[in-house]
Scaffold this motif. Structure first.
Motif, PDB file in Angstrom:
ATOM      1  N   ALA A 205      -4.864  -4.629   2.431  1.00 17.83           N
ATOM      2  CA  ALA A 205      -4.057  -3.708   1.642  1.00 17.83           C
ATOM      3  C   ALA A 205      -2.657  -4.224   1.375  1.00 17.83           C
ATOM      4  O   ALA A 205      -2.084  -3.967   0.316  1.00 17.83           O
ATOM      5  CB  ALA A 205      -3.969  -2.341   2.348  1.00 17.83           C
ATOM      6  N   SER A 206      -2.089  -4.952   2.336  1.00 16.31           N
ATOM      7  CA  SER A 206      -0.736  -5.459   2.155  1.00 16.31           C
ATOM      8  C   SER A 206      -0.464  -6.571   3.161  1.00 16.31           C
ATOM      9  O   SER A 206       0.248  -6.381   4.139  1.00 16.31           O
ATOM     10  CB  SER A 206       0.306  -4.335   2.326  1.00 16.31           C
TER      11      SER A 206
ATOM     12  N   ARG B  13      -0.693   7.854  -0.416  1.00 14.24           N
ATOM     13  CA  ARG B  13      -0.991   6.710   0.451  1.00 14.24           C
ATOM     14  C   ARG B  13      -0.019   6.657   1.623  1.00 14.24           C
ATOM     15  O   ARG B  13       1.156   6.988   1.482  1.00 14.24           O
ATOM     16  CB  ARG B  13      -0.914   5.405  -0.344  1.00 14.24           C
TER      17      ARG B  13
ATOM     18  N   TRP C 132       0.840  -1.203   0.000  1.00 16.16           N
ATOM     19  CA  TRP C 132       0.000   0.000   0.000  1.00 16.16           C
ATOM     20  C   TRP C 132       0.871   1.246   0.000  1.00 16.16           C
ATOM     21  O   TRP C 132       0.615   2.191  -0.752  1.00 16.16           O
ATOM     22  CB  TRP C 132      -0.925  -0.017   1.213  1.00 16.16           C
TER      23      TRP C 132
ATOM     24  N   HIS D   7      -4.287   1.530   6.970  1.00 10.65           N
ATOM     25  CA  HIS D   7      -3.676   2.123   5.794  1.00 10.65           C
ATOM     26  C   HIS D   7      -4.561   3.290   5.362  1.00 10.65           C
ATOM     27  O   HIS D   7      -5.783   3.231   5.485  1.00 10.65           O
ATOM     28  CB  HIS D   7      -3.560   1.099   4.670  1.00 10.65           C
TER      29      HIS D   7
END
Length: 437
Positions: free
Chosen positions: A94-95, A375, A62, A356
């Motif tokens: 997201a990750s 981001r 992200w 995030h």
């Protein structure tokens, strides 16, 4: 550089201790180890650095994007990279650790809590291996490290129960010496609570370093450097706060500053004067633990005066707190801060935001052009009460920001956010370019 990823079956399974033990085992076997962390954390990497002797790379899809993640990995150096995962292997939209492993093309060594199981440890590991196929992820769970496992019959039972497609890489014995104290935001920093070297070496002896090296593979290389990221030097000098209160900096951020500008550090806690510079960066950290020293040092007062005269100051999270009018601790003690931003910050017992984040710039600001999206990541135990005439630089697309809808308080030529960003975003390049304009 070859590597592998340490994934956990869940949060709290002991990934950090396993990572440190493996780094020590590989170092004792004569290998040069590059540590890394999947996810946006600042604290676990400080423990990595304390053992490996070099900064840990931050690997978050992200924050960095896929190509940025690969670039950041390959900026590391060593014989092998040991990547500590975040939460459980598949957790996170997201990750996740699995997403990072897939993006790098690295195998996963699964950390399993074995304190009350043998055959069930094998069943758990096999389930994690097969789940990758079930959800269509190209992730190879190569084997396990048994956390909190005794030797003798316990270890033999775990090893014998593993199916042939899963390797056994050793165990971490249960011992109180392998416990890292924690506080809000997570574990204590590596320089504050490093594990005893004797305990790490004892754990390293129960791990199979050569088998871990055999499973390591070459990571996927990045294809290019994006044109959107500046690499040319700028005519600017940036001052970065660096001390016990301001310590949450990604290695890539400092590298970017050094590559493109002249960098100098200073310590607000120690009362250093604000250096002669074109701009100041106040990273996150623990200003609440040093609020009295910050209030009395005089550095923040000087910084407030310089900001009112037009010196750009960029603060992230703890930096935002220090730029505010006041900081009230959990004990109710109020301390005067720099007074740059129209906000009063209060600490709480529970975290106020963790996610995030994606921000959209409302107008041109220090770190973004109008309409540009940035981001990052937020994790804080404080809240900021802002004045009625406060101006926000960003609309929150994802995350909480300062008031649920906005982040980035701006005053004079300065900006403070709750969001931490990575150098693989455009934010720090924009900041440097603004300073040299």
């Amino acid at each position: 550089m070859q590597g592998f990823v340490l994934g956990g079956v869940s949060s709290g399974v002991g990934k950090t201790v396993a990572t440190l033990s493996i780094v020590q085992a590989l170092a004792d076997a004569g290998y040069d180890v590059q540590p890394a962390k999947a996810g946006p954390d600042f604290i676990d990497p400080s423990h990595h650095e304390a053992v490996a002797g070099r900064p840990s790379r931050t690997l978050d899809l992200w924050l960095c994007g896929e190509e940025g993640l690969r670039r950041n990995y390959h900026r590391g150096d060593g014989d092998v990279c040991v990547v500590e995962g975040v939460m459980g292997l598949y957790d996170g939209d997201a990750s996740s650790t699995a997403m990072v492993a897939e993006a790098l093309g690295l195998p996963v060594v699964l950390v399993v809590d074995a304190k009350a199981g043998m055959e069930s440890v094998a069943a758990t590991a096999l389930g994690f291996r097969e789940y990758a196929d079930a959800i269509g992820r190209d992730v190879e769970v190569a084997g396990i490290v048994a956390q909190r496992a005794h030797g003798g019959r316990h270890e033999r039972g775990i090893r014998d129960a593993l199916p042939e497609e899963l390797d056994y890489f050793g165990r971490i014995p249960p011992t109180p010496d392998l416990e890292i104290p924690d506080r809000h935001l997570g574990l204590e920093m590596g320089e504050e609570a490093s594990l005893p070297i004797d305990a790490l070496r004892d754990a390293a002896e129960t791990l199979e370093a050569e088998r871990l090296m055999e499973v390591a593979t070459d990571a996927t290389a990045p294809e290019s450097v994006p044109a959107s990221q500046g690499t040319d030097a700028v005519d600017a000098r940036i001052a970065v706060a660096s001390d016990a209160a301001f310590r949450f900096t990604y290695p890539a951020t400092i590298e970017r500053f050094r590559e493109r500008a002249d960098l100098v550090t200073f310590s607000p806690v120690a009362g250093d004067p604000v250096p002669d510079c074109d701009g100041v960066y106040l990273p996150g950290g623990y200003p609440e633990l040093h609020a009295e020293a910050l209030e009395s040092s005089g550095t923040l007062t000087e910084l407030g005066e310089r900001a009112s005269e037009g010196l750009p100051v960029l603060g992230e999270c703890g930096g935002l707190m220090a730029m505010s009018q006041s900081l009230t601790t959990v004990d109710g003690e109020r301390h005067e801060m720099a007074g740059i931003l129209p906000a009063d910050v209060t600490m709480h017992d529970r975290y106020q935001a963790l996610d995030h984040v994606e921000l959209e710039a409302r107008d041109e600001t220090l770190t973004a052009d109008a309409g540009e999206r940035v981001r990052g990541h937020e994790f804080h135990y404080s809240s900021a009460a802002v004045d009625g005439d406060a101006q926000f630089a960003f609309q929150t697309v994802r995350g909480d920001g300062i008031d649920g809808d906005h982040d980035g308080l701006t005053e004079y030529d300065s900006l403070g956010t709750y969001t931490h960003v990575h150098a693989e975003s455009s934010a720090f390049d924009r900041f440097l370019e603004r300073l040299s304009a």
